[in-house]
Design a protein around this motif. Sequence first.
Motif, PDB file in Angstrom:
ATOM      1  N   ASN A  18      45.674  41.607   7.509  1.00  0.00           N
ATOM      2  CA  ASN A  18      45.080  40.697   8.508  1.00  0.00           C
ATOM      3  C   ASN A  18      44.101  41.370   9.461  1.00  0.00           C
ATOM      4  O   ASN A  18      43.933  40.915  10.585  1.00  0.00           O
ATOM      5  CB  ASN A  18      46.182  40.001   9.314  1.00  0.00           C
ATOM      6  N   ASN A  19      43.499  42.468   9.032  1.00  0.00           N
ATOM      7  CA  ASN A  19      42.571  43.221   9.895  1.00  0.00           C
ATOM      8  C   ASN A  19      43.242  43.717  11.174  1.00  0.00           C
ATOM      9  O   ASN A  19      42.596  43.867  12.206  1.00  0.00           O
ATOM     10  CB  ASN A  19      41.334  42.393  10.244  1.00  0.00           C
ATOM     11  N   TRP A  20      44.562  43.927  11.114  1.00  0.00           N
ATOM     12  CA  TRP A  20      45.288  44.400  12.285  1.00  0.00           C
ATOM     13  C   TRP A  20      44.964  45.848  12.583  1.00  0.00           C
ATOM     14  O   TRP A  20      44.697  46.646  11.687  1.00  0.00           O
ATOM     15  CB  TRP A  20      46.796  44.287  12.073  1.00  0.00           C
ATOM     16  N   ILE A  21      45.027  46.171  13.867  1.00  0.00           N
ATOM     17  CA  ILE A  21      44.874  47.538  14.334  1.00  0.00           C
ATOM     18  C   ILE A  21      45.949  47.792  15.384  1.00  0.00           C
ATOM     19  O   ILE A  21      46.309  46.892  16.146  1.00  0.00           O
ATOM     20  CB  ILE A  21      43.447  47.777  14.903  1.00  0.00           C
ATOM     21  N   MET A  22      46.480  48.999  15.393  1.00  0.00           N
ATOM     22  CA  MET A  22      47.532  49.352  16.351  1.00  0.00           C
ATOM     23  C   MET A  22      46.931  49.989  17.597  1.00  0.00           C
ATOM     24  O   MET A  22      45.950  50.721  17.521  1.00  0.00           O
ATOM     25  CB  MET A  22      48.525  50.338  15.721  1.00  0.00           C
ATOM     26  N   GLY A  23      47.582  49.723  18.724  1.00  0.00           N
ATOM     27  CA  GLY A  23      47.237  50.385  19.969  1.00  0.00           C
ATOM     28  C   GLY A  23      48.096  51.643  20.126  1.00  0.00           C
ATOM     29  O   GLY A  23      48.588  52.201  19.146  1.00  0.00           O
ATOM     30  N   GLN A  24      48.304  52.046  21.354  1.00  0.00           N
ATOM     31  CA  GLN A  24      49.123  53.235  21.622  1.00  0.00           C
ATOM     32  C   GLN A  24      50.560  52.991  21.192  1.00  0.00           C
ATOM     33  O   GLN A  24      51.128  51.937  21.482  1.00  0.00           O
ATOM     34  CB  GLN A  24      49.109  53.574  23.110  1.00  0.00           C
ATOM     35  N   ALA A  25      51.148  53.962  20.506  1.00  0.00           N
ATOM     36  CA  ALA A  25      52.558  53.866  20.125  1.00  0.00           C
ATOM     37  C   ALA A  25      53.414  54.154  21.352  1.00  0.00           C
ATOM     38  O   ALA A  25      53.234  55.162  22.033  1.00  0.00           O
ATOM     39  CB  ALA A  25      52.882  54.845  19.015  1.00  0.00           C
ATOM     40  N   ALA A  26      54.332  53.240  21.640  1.00  0.00           N
ATOM     41  CA  ALA A  26      55.207  53.397  22.800  1.00  0.00           C
ATOM     42  C   ALA A  26      56.580  53.899  22.394  1.00  0.00           C
ATOM     43  O   ALA A  26      57.301  54.476  23.203  1.00  0.00           O
ATOM     44  CB  ALA A  26      55.349  52.076  23.540  1.00  0.00           C
ATOM     45  N   GLY A  27      56.957  53.688  21.143  1.00  0.00           N
ATOM     46  CA  GLY A  27      58.265  54.121  20.684  1.00  0.00           C
ATOM     47  C   GLY A  27      58.375  54.028  19.179  1.00  0.00           C
ATOM     48  O   GLY A  27      57.712  53.222  18.541  1.00  0.00           O
ATOM     49  N   VAL A  28      59.198  54.919  18.627  1.00  0.00           N
ATOM     50  CA  VAL A  28      59.453  54.945  17.186  1.00  0.00           C
ATOM     51  C   VAL A  28      60.939  55.166  16.993  1.00  0.00           C
ATOM     52  O   VAL A  28      61.547  56.004  17.676  1.00  0.00           O
ATOM     53  CB  VAL A  28      58.662  56.077  16.498  1.00  0.00           C
ATOM     54  N   CYS A  79      36.192  42.957  12.007  1.00  0.00           N
ATOM     55  CA  CYS A  79      37.368  43.791  12.242  1.00  0.00           C
ATOM     56  C   CYS A  79      37.404  44.156  13.712  1.00  0.00           C
ATOM     57  O   CYS A  79      36.368  44.456  14.290  1.00  0.00           O
ATOM     58  CB  CYS A  79      37.299  45.055  11.394  1.00  0.00           C
ATOM     59  N   CYS A  80      38.392  44.141  14.321  1.00  0.00           N
ATOM     60  CA  CYS A  80      39.804  44.152  14.022  1.00  0.00           C
ATOM     61  C   CYS A  80      40.535  43.241  15.008  1.00  0.00           C
ATOM     62  O   CYS A  80      39.969  42.845  16.016  1.00  0.00           O
ATOM     63  CB  CYS A  80      40.371  45.536  14.120  1.00  0.00           C
ATOM     64  N   VAL A  81      41.799  43.002  14.725  1.00  0.00           N
ATOM     65  CA  VAL A  81      42.647  42.143  15.549  1.00  0.00           C
ATOM     66  C   VAL A  81      43.891  42.946  15.932  1.00  0.00           C
ATOM     67  O   VAL A  81      44.450  43.635  15.083  1.00  0.00           O
ATOM     68  CB  VAL A  81      43.053  40.881  14.749  1.00  0.00           C
ATOM     69  N   PRO A  82      44.345  42.873  17.182  1.00  0.00           N
ATOM     70  CA  PRO A  82      45.550  43.607  17.563  1.00  0.00           C
ATOM     71  C   PRO A  82      46.768  43.196  16.730  1.00  0.00           C
ATOM     72  O   PRO A  82      47.008  42.009  16.508  1.00  0.00           O
ATOM     73  CB  PRO A  82      45.760  43.243  19.034  1.00  0.00           C
ATOM     74  N   ALA A  83      47.506  44.165  16.276  1.00  0.00           N
ATOM     75  CA  ALA A  83      48.745  43.915  15.531  1.00  0.00           C
ATOM     76  C   ALA A  83      49.830  43.455  16.498  1.00  0.00           C
ATOM     77  O   ALA A  83      49.739  43.692  17.709  1.00  0.00           O
ATOM     78  CB  ALA A  83      49.194  45.190  14.819  1.00  0.00           C
ATOM     79  N   PRO A  84      50.878  42.798  15.971  1.00  0.00           N
ATOM     80  CA  PRO A  84      52.011  42.432  16.831  1.00  0.00           C
ATOM     81  C   PRO A  84      52.625  43.688  17.468  1.00  0.00           C
ATOM     82  O   PRO A  84      52.496  44.790  16.926  1.00  0.00           O
ATOM     83  CB  PRO A  84      52.995  41.769  15.862  1.00  0.00           C
ATOM     84  N   PRO A  85      53.295  43.542  18.610  1.00  0.00           N
ATOM     85  CA  PRO A  85      53.832  44.704  19.322  1.00  0.00           C
ATOM     86  C   PRO A  85      54.906  45.490  18.566  1.00  0.00           C
ATOM     87  O   PRO A  85      55.044  46.682  18.778  1.00  0.00           O
ATOM     88  CB  PRO A  85      54.414  44.129  20.606  1.00  0.00           C
ATOM     89  N   VAL A  86      55.678  44.831  17.700  1.00  0.00           N
ATOM     90  CA  VAL A  86      56.736  45.525  16.959  1.00  0.00           C
ATOM     91  C   VAL A  86      56.445  45.399  15.463  1.00  0.00           C
ATOM     92  O   VAL A  86      56.261  44.295  14.954  1.00  0.00           O
ATOM     93  CB  VAL A  86      58.135  44.948  17.275  1.00  0.00           C
ATOM     94  N   LEU A  87      56.387  46.554  14.802  1.00  0.00           N
ATOM     95  CA  LEU A  87      56.115  46.590  13.367  1.00  0.00           C
ATOM     96  C   LEU A  87      57.220  47.385  12.678  1.00  0.00           C
ATOM     97  O   LEU A  87      57.708  48.377  13.228  1.00  0.00           O
ATOM     98  CB  LEU A  87      54.764  47.252  13.101  1.00  0.00           C
ATOM     99  N   VAL A  88      57.584  46.959  11.463  1.00  0.00           N
ATOM    100  CA  VAL A  88      58.637  47.645  10.713  1.00  0.00           C
ATOM    101  C   VAL A  88      58.036  48.115   9.391  1.00  0.00           C
ATOM    102  O   VAL A  88      57.434  47.324   8.653  1.00  0.00           O
ATOM    103  CB  VAL A  88      59.844  46.719  10.443  1.00  0.00           C
TER     104      VAL A  88
END
Length: 100
Positions: free
Chosen positions: A37-47, A80-89
């Motif tokens: 979906n042309n998603w792009i991630m921002g800063q990772a806050a947690g893994v 491109c691009c669209v922000p991805a949802p905040p939580v990804l698995v």
Amino acid sequence: MRRLAAVLAVLVCAAHALAQDAPRFRVDPAWPKPLPNNWIMGQAAGVAVDAEDHVWVIQRPRTLTDDEKAASLTPPRIRCCVPAPPVLVFDQDGTLIKPS
């Protein structure tokens, strides 16, 4: 005094053994795989990794600049691009399993 010397010797040997067995990590530039979906991630806050070895990533979509999220603007600047949802698995290979 001998007991103290023996304890110190054991501690030094244990510390040396632990230092040699420390894990080594390296970045995998191909992880994660491209997002849909042309998603792009921002800063990772947690893994975190769950019991099924799925990798959960919490990211901050609002940290993306307008140039990075240009497709989500009104009107869109480019495709491109669209922000991805905040939580990804992801699975271990970096394939997106589901946004949460």
